[in-house]
Design a protein around this motif. Structure first.
Motif, PDB file in Angstrom:
ATOM      1  N   VAL A 111       3.167  36.772  69.757  1.00 33.00           N
ATOM      2  CA  VAL A 111       3.766  35.523  69.277  1.00 33.00           C
ATOM      3  C   VAL A 111       3.839  35.493  67.749  1.00 33.00           C
ATOM      4  O   VAL A 111       3.035  36.125  67.053  1.00 33.00           O
ATOM      5  N   TRP A 112       4.855  34.852  67.262  1.00 34.16           N
ATOM      6  CA  TRP A 112       5.038  34.698  65.810  1.00 34.16           C
ATOM      7  C   TRP A 112       4.573  33.346  65.384  1.00 34.16           C
ATOM      8  O   TRP A 112       5.134  32.334  65.821  1.00 34.16           O
ATOM      9  N   ASN A 113       3.492  33.275  64.683  1.00 37.94           N
ATOM     10  CA  ASN A 113       2.720  34.237  63.938  1.00 37.94           C
ATOM     11  C   ASN A 113       1.252  33.910  64.169  1.00 37.94           C
ATOM     12  O   ASN A 113       0.933  32.798  64.610  1.00 37.94           O
TER      13      ASN A 113
ATOM     14  N   PHE B  77      14.259  38.527  53.446  1.00 38.91           N
ATOM     15  CA  PHE B  77      13.149  38.493  54.399  1.00 38.91           C
ATOM     16  C   PHE B  77      12.386  37.183  54.202  1.00 38.91           C
ATOM     17  O   PHE B  77      12.524  36.529  53.161  1.00 38.91           O
ATOM     18  N   ASP B  78      11.616  36.845  55.232  1.00 34.40           N
ATOM     19  CA  ASP B  78      10.974  35.536  55.272  1.00 34.40           C
ATOM     20  C   ASP B  78       9.494  35.615  54.972  1.00 34.40           C
ATOM     21  O   ASP B  78       8.652  35.185  55.751  1.00 34.40           O
ATOM     22  N   PHE B  79       9.132  36.207  53.829  1.00 34.30           N
ATOM     23  CA  PHE B  79       7.758  36.139  53.341  1.00 34.30           C
ATOM     24  C   PHE B  79       7.815  36.161  51.823  1.00 34.30           C
ATOM     25  O   PHE B  79       8.731  36.724  51.228  1.00 34.30           O
TER      26      PHE B  79
ATOM     27  N   THR C 164       8.154  40.708  70.396  1.00 32.18           N
ATOM     28  CA  THR C 164       7.367  40.814  69.169  1.00 32.18           C
ATOM     29  C   THR C 164       7.537  39.616  68.235  1.00 32.18           C
ATOM     30  O   THR C 164       6.882  39.557  67.197  1.00 32.18           O
ATOM     31  N   GLU C 165       8.445  38.723  68.610  1.00 32.12           N
ATOM     32  CA  GLU C 165       8.543  37.465  67.876  1.00 32.12           C
ATOM     33  C   GLU C 165       9.138  36.401  68.780  1.00 32.12           C
ATOM     34  O   GLU C 165      10.166  36.654  69.416  1.00 32.12           O
ATOM     35  N   PHE C 166       8.501  35.263  68.800  1.00 32.39           N
ATOM     36  CA  PHE C 166       9.001  34.062  69.455  1.00 32.39           C
ATOM     37  C   PHE C 166       8.069  32.931  69.015  1.00 32.39           C
ATOM     38  O   PHE C 166       6.899  33.184  68.693  1.00 32.39           O
TER      39      PHE C 166
ATOM     40  N   SER D 140       3.517  43.365  60.743  1.00 35.17           N
ATOM     41  CA  SER D 140       4.777  42.824  60.200  1.00 35.17           C
ATOM     42  C   SER D 140       4.569  42.417  58.751  1.00 35.17           C
ATOM     43  O   SER D 140       3.543  41.841  58.422  1.00 35.17           O
ATOM     44  N   HIS D 141       5.496  42.686  57.826  1.00 33.90           N
ATOM     45  CA  HIS D 141       6.622  43.609  57.958  1.00 33.90           C
ATOM     46  C   HIS D 141       6.419  44.769  57.005  1.00 33.90           C
ATOM     47  O   HIS D 141       7.341  45.144  56.254  1.00 33.90           O
ATOM     48  N   TYR D 142       5.168  45.289  56.945  1.00 35.48           N
ATOM     49  CA  TYR D 142       4.855  46.316  55.943  1.00 35.48           C
ATOM     50  C   TYR D 142       3.509  46.922  56.352  1.00 35.48           C
ATOM     51  O   TYR D 142       2.764  46.311  57.130  1.00 35.48           O
TER      52      TYR D 142
ATOM     53  N   MET E  97      14.478  24.939  55.027  1.00 34.69           N
ATOM     54  CA  MET E  97      13.986  25.238  56.389  1.00 34.69           C
ATOM     55  C   MET E  97      12.519  25.648  56.344  1.00 34.69           C
ATOM     56  O   MET E  97      11.976  26.135  57.321  1.00 34.69           O
ATOM     57  N   ARG E  98      11.902  25.486  55.168  1.00 33.64           N
ATOM     58  CA  ARG E  98      10.499  25.868  55.057  1.00 33.64           C
ATOM     59  C   ARG E  98       9.715  24.740  54.425  1.00 33.64           C
ATOM     60  O   ARG E  98      10.131  24.209  53.383  1.00 33.64           O
ATOM     61  N   VAL E  99       8.590  24.379  55.044  1.00 34.74           N
ATOM     62  CA  VAL E  99       7.747  23.285  54.538  1.00 34.74           C
ATOM     63  C   VAL E  99       6.540  23.926  53.875  1.00 34.74           C
ATOM     64  O   VAL E  99       5.518  24.177  54.510  1.00 34.74           O
TER      65      VAL E  99
ATOM     66  N   ASN F 289      12.523  46.341  60.751  1.00 35.24           N
ATOM     67  CA  ASN F 289      12.404  45.025  61.355  1.00 35.24           C
ATOM     68  C   ASN F 289      13.765  44.345  61.302  1.00 35.24           C
ATOM     69  O   ASN F 289      14.300  44.119  60.217  1.00 35.24           O
ATOM     70  N   GLU F 290      14.310  44.114  62.479  1.00 36.20           N
ATOM     71  CA  GLU F 290      15.572  43.363  62.617  1.00 36.20           C
ATOM     72  C   GLU F 290      16.709  43.886  61.749  1.00 36.20           C
ATOM     73  O   GLU F 290      17.332  43.141  60.992  1.00 36.20           O
ATOM     74  N   PRO F 291      17.008  45.155  61.857  1.00 33.82           N
ATOM     75  CA  PRO F 291      18.197  45.656  61.145  1.00 33.82           C
ATOM     76  C   PRO F 291      19.448  45.218  61.887  1.00 33.82           C
ATOM     77  O   PRO F 291      19.372  44.803  63.050  1.00 33.82           O
TER      78      PRO F 291
ATOM     79  N   TRP G 214      13.895  27.235  69.198  1.00 37.07           N
ATOM     80  CA  TRP G 214      13.700  26.916  67.795  1.00 37.07           C
ATOM     81  C   TRP G 214      15.006  27.035  67.024  1.00 37.07           C
ATOM     82  O   TRP G 214      15.634  26.045  66.714  1.00 37.07           O
ATOM     83  N   TYR G 215      15.454  28.281  66.758  1.00 34.48           N
ATOM     84  CA  TYR G 215      16.680  28.433  65.970  1.00 34.48           C
ATOM     85  C   TYR G 215      17.931  28.094  66.771  1.00 34.48           C
ATOM     86  O   TYR G 215      19.028  27.987  66.213  1.00 34.48           O
ATOM     87  N   HIS G 216      17.794  28.017  68.067  1.00 37.65           N
ATOM     88  CA  HIS G 216      18.908  27.516  68.889  1.00 37.65           C
ATOM     89  C   HIS G 216      18.310  26.942  70.172  1.00 37.65           C
ATOM     90  O   HIS G 216      17.194  27.266  70.576  1.00 37.65           O
TER      91      HIS G 216
ATOM     92  N   GLY H 284       6.291  27.010  53.192  1.00 33.24           N
ATOM     93  CA  GLY H 284       6.011  28.232  53.939  1.00 33.24           C
ATOM     94  C   GLY H 284       6.418  28.113  55.397  1.00 33.24           C
ATOM     95  O   GLY H 284       6.902  27.085  55.867  1.00 33.24           O
ATOM     96  N   ASN H 285       6.189  29.174  56.114  1.00 33.38           N
ATOM     97  CA  ASN H 285       6.498  29.271  57.529  1.00 33.38           C
ATOM     98  C   ASN H 285       5.330  28.716  58.333  1.00 33.38           C
ATOM     99  O   ASN H 285       4.187  29.114  58.132  1.00 33.38           O
ATOM    100  N   LYS H 286       5.641  27.782  59.244  1.00 33.84           N
ATOM    101  CA  LYS H 286       4.574  27.075  59.971  1.00 33.84           C
ATOM    102  C   LYS H 286       4.546  27.465  61.447  1.00 33.84           C
ATOM    103  O   LYS H 286       4.105  26.681  62.290  1.00 33.84           O
ATOM    104  N   LYS H 287       4.989  28.660  61.791  1.00 27.84           N
ATOM    105  CA  LYS H 287       4.950  29.066  63.201  1.00 27.84           C
ATOM    106  C   LYS H 287       3.571  29.577  63.611  1.00 27.84           C
ATOM    107  O   LYS H 287       3.388  30.076  64.714  1.00 27.84           O
ATOM    108  N   GLY H 288       2.625  29.484  62.709  1.00 26.78           N
ATOM    109  CA  GLY H 288       1.281  29.960  63.026  1.00 26.78           C
ATOM    110  C   GLY H 288       0.697  29.300  64.243  1.00 26.78           C
ATOM    111  O   GLY H 288       0.930  28.115  64.504  1.00 26.78           O
TER     112      GLY H 288
HETATM  113  C1  LIG Z   1      15.362  35.546  61.935  1.00 27.80           C
HETATM  114  C2  LIG Z   1      14.579  36.785  61.628  1.00 27.80           C
HETATM  115  C3  LIG Z   1      13.477  37.062  62.620  1.00 27.80           C
HETATM  116  N1  LIG Z   1      12.146  36.616  62.201  1.00 27.80           N
HETATM  117  C4  LIG Z   1      11.683  37.386  61.037  1.00 27.80           C
HETATM  118  C5  LIG Z   1      10.363  36.852  60.496  1.00 27.80           C
HETATM  119  O1  LIG Z   1       9.992  37.533  59.319  1.00 27.80           O
HETATM  120  C6  LIG Z   1      10.512  35.344  60.235  1.00 27.80           C
HETATM  121  O2  LIG Z   1       9.332  34.808  59.661  1.00 27.80           O
HETATM  122  C7  LIG Z   1      10.832  34.638  61.565  1.00 27.80           C
HETATM  123  C8  LIG Z   1      10.951  33.139  61.360  1.00 27.80           C
HETATM  124  O3  LIG Z   1      12.025  32.686  60.965  1.00 27.80           O
HETATM  125  O4  LIG Z   1       9.936  32.441  61.588  1.00 27.80           O
HETATM  126  C9  LIG Z   1      12.127  35.170  62.109  1.00 27.80           C
END
Ligand SMILES: CCCN1C[C@@H](O)[C@H](O)[C@@H](C(=O)O)C1
Length: 600
Positions: A553-555, A165-167, A508-510, A334-336, A566-568, A414-416, A474-476, A570-574
């Motif tokens: 929107v994520w996040n 997971f990504d946290f 719920t995520e983009f 998310s996610h708990y 792939m992380r600077v 979440n995303e099984p 983003w991922y594609h 942490g996750n910077k989609k804020g």
């Molecule tokens: C690729 C999995 C879906 N989603 C899960 C979420 O926990 C991540 O933070 C998010 C991301 O990669 O920014 C992607």
């Protein structure tokens, strides 16, 4: 499953004393603590704030990344006046598991890092004296526990987690610890369901106690005026001209449960604030009080500098200020499960939340994304134990949160990996076993990843509405290829439309990772301008499909993750930075969402 998960209150029959502050703390890499008698307490540790994750208080990497057993200890005084009461220590969350000792006596253990549990310490207490509580914690990850991951041992002997997971695997006493004195005979639980009858409403209730004393239930309005009363452990409160709880227009009543036949000297009293409202799914609509709503908001994390994953009221207050400013009306935990105080604030502010168990990482491809393996997750030897813990945490989640008006739905995964045929029996079991847990029968759902579409997913019959996580741009199809990303997303939505989608779809995520302060004209990925381009693309698509009933929107804010290329940090989609300052995208949503009604 816990016997009672009522949130602590203080009154003439009950006391709640928080044991927050500095505790003694030490690591136990060799798992020697019990052998060395740490369960009786220790003074040779370091001071550690509670509630807080321990990770970010250290300046050396071994300590920050520590994986294994860790111990907390502190003293607490129990007055003689407490004699005759039932004494409990309530842990709002210990991540990911704990064993509790009082005065050297082992009281209980608990598995699961995001839900509360209570330890009955009545038999171990010294009255009129200081007592010692010791917590042995552990933060290792495995495929048979939630959230899923692996724990590996490096060649230097150090353990390390590999989250699926990504946290960041923040750990410790992440939420408050309470010393509770309770009446021997008391309220253990209560339920509420609602019927709207024109201007009036009926509040159907049940009360669970551990004795036979009679129960009286009353309901008071926001001015403290009692508007309805009823007798008995089951009954109905008839409310004339009910003031309904609405999205972003909350109204809370106070429910009072009294145990005992003498109102002047009750055996026990429990009070809580409830909102009268109904939630239904009707075709592709989500209805609150029979009115369609549209979800505007975020995926979030309990995450902030210093305290890590700990609940911090200051951060929560700021997050709600930002969500109100931007025009949001909802979020997913998310996610708990989050700290109960988050749900109380959402009740007061009229926010809807989707309450999620930490069933995250049930997808080996995700593990691959994070450096794991690539095989079927729903076929491993870990499934039996995982299922036991999964349904146990669903039961406790619903038991804990079922009376919050803010809870819209239960997110059971979440995303099984739902493409895998092996997922079907596991999903059937979870959905069968969770069917009757919520007296209000709120929707149950889960998020679908990019791979899990209307053509590939094997479990689309189970959720009451669909939650989609999609990342074109983003991922594609990122950067200049974003037009292909939009075309592909529209292709998918056309397939949903053509298939005759009969349930609401919520995104719920983009989003896009964005380094605050990075600008370029024309844009490139990672700039604030590009994040806005991605979000505008999604907004165009959302506006073109009527079955889409929400955009989260994520996040909300940048958050900590594992290290990786792939992380600077942490996750910077804020939409906001980790210290809660706006990126350009915040003003895009402030403009987009504030043009709309608060609930649509
Ligand atoms: C690729 C999995 C879906 N989603 C899960 C979420 O926990 C991540 O933070 C998010 C991301 O990669 O920014 C992607």
């Amino acid at each position: 499953m816990e016997t009672s998960l009522l949130y602590p209150v203080t009154n003439d029959q009950r006391t709640d004393q928080k044991l927050d502050g500095l505790w003694q703390f030490k690591f136990d890499e060799m798992k020697q603590g019990v052998k060395d008698g740490w369960e009786t307490g220790f003074h040779d540790g370091v001071s550690m704030p509670v509630p807080a994750s321990f990770n970010d208080f250290f300046t050396d990497k071994e300590s920050r990344e520590y994986t294994g057993d860790f111990w907390y200890s502190r003293k607490f005084f129990v007055p003689s006046a407490a004699k005759g009461k039932a004494l409990f220590l309530r842990f709002d969350a210990v991540t990911h598991r704990a064993t509790i000792f009082v005065n050297g006596k082992e009281i209980r253990s608990h598995e699961g890092g995001f839900l509360p549990f209570a330890a009955d310490i009545s038999s171990a207490i010294h009255y009129g004296a200081e007592n010692t509580v010791v917590v042995k914690g552990n933060n290792e990850l495995s495929r048979e526990a939630l959230p899923a991951g692996d724990t590996i041992t490096l060649r230097n002997g150090k353990k390390m987690v590999r989250p699926f997971f990504d946290f960041y695997n923040y750990s410790g006493l992440n939420r408050s610890v309470h010393l509770l004195t309770l009446p021997q005979e008391r309220v253990l639980d209560y339920t509420t369901t609602f019927e709207l009858n024109g201007q009036d409403a009926t509040v159907n209730y049940t009360v669970t106690t551990n004795g036979d004393a009679p129960v009286t239930v009353s309901l008071a309005d926001a001015d403290g005026q009692v508007v309805a009363t009823a007798q008995g452990k089951e009954g109905a409160l008839q409310v004339k001209n009910a003031h309904l709880w609405q999205v972003r227009n909350a109204y809370l009543y106070t429910l009072t449960i009294q145990v005992g036949d003498d109102a002047q000297t009750p055996v026990d009293t429990y009070t809580d604030r409830i909102g009268i409202r109904t939630i239904k799914i009707s075709g592709t609509n989500i209805l609150v009080n029979d009115k369609p709503i549209y979800l505007k908001g975020f995926g979030r994390h309990e995450d902030s500098p210093f305290a890590g994953r700990a609940f911090d009221l200051n951060v929560e207050k700021k997050d709600f200020a930002l969500m109100k400013w931007i025009g949001a009306n909802s979020f997913r935990t998310s996610h708990y499960p989050y700290d109960e105080q988050v749900y109380k604030i959402a009740d007061e502010e009229g926010f809807l939340l989707t309450d999620e168990v930490p069933a995250v990482g049930f997808k080996m491809a995700a593990a691959a994304f994070l450096g794991g393996l690539n095989q079927s997750f729903f076929k491993g030897p870990w499934l039996k134990k995982l299922h036991e813990r999964h349904i146990d945490q669903i039961r406790d989640l619903i038991k804990r949160d079922k009376n919050h008006p803010s809870v819209l739905a239960w997110s059971l995964f979440n995303e099984p990996d739902t493409i895998d045929e092996n997922a079907v029996p596991y999903f059937k079991q979870i959905f069968d076993e969770s069917k009757d847990l919520d007296p209000q029968s709120r929707p149950r759902t889960f998020t679908l990843s990019e791979d899990d579409t209307i053509e590939t997913s094997k479990v689309l019959d189970f959720p009451d509405f669909y939650m989609l996580n999609r990342y074109p741009g983003w991922y594609h199809f990122g950067g200049y290829q974003i037009s292909d990303g939009e075309a592909g997303l529209r292709d998918e939505m056309d397939k949903w439309q053509k298939a005759g989608v009969t349930k609401p779809v919520v995104f719920t995520e983009f989003g896009a990772d964005t380094e605050a302060g990075l600008h370029k004209l024309p844009s490139v990925m990672w700039t604030e301008e590009y994040q806005v381009e991605v979000l505008k693309m999604f907004s165009r698509v959302f506006d073109d499909y009527d079955f889409i009933k929400g955009e989260q929107v994520w996040n909300l804010a940048d958050f900590q993750t594992v290290e990786g290329n792939m992380r600077v940090n942490g996750n910077k989609k804020g939409i906001f930075t980790r210290d809660r300052q706006p990126k350009e995208a915040a003003f895009f949503y402030h403009d987009r969402w504030n043009k709309l009604p608060l609930d649509y």
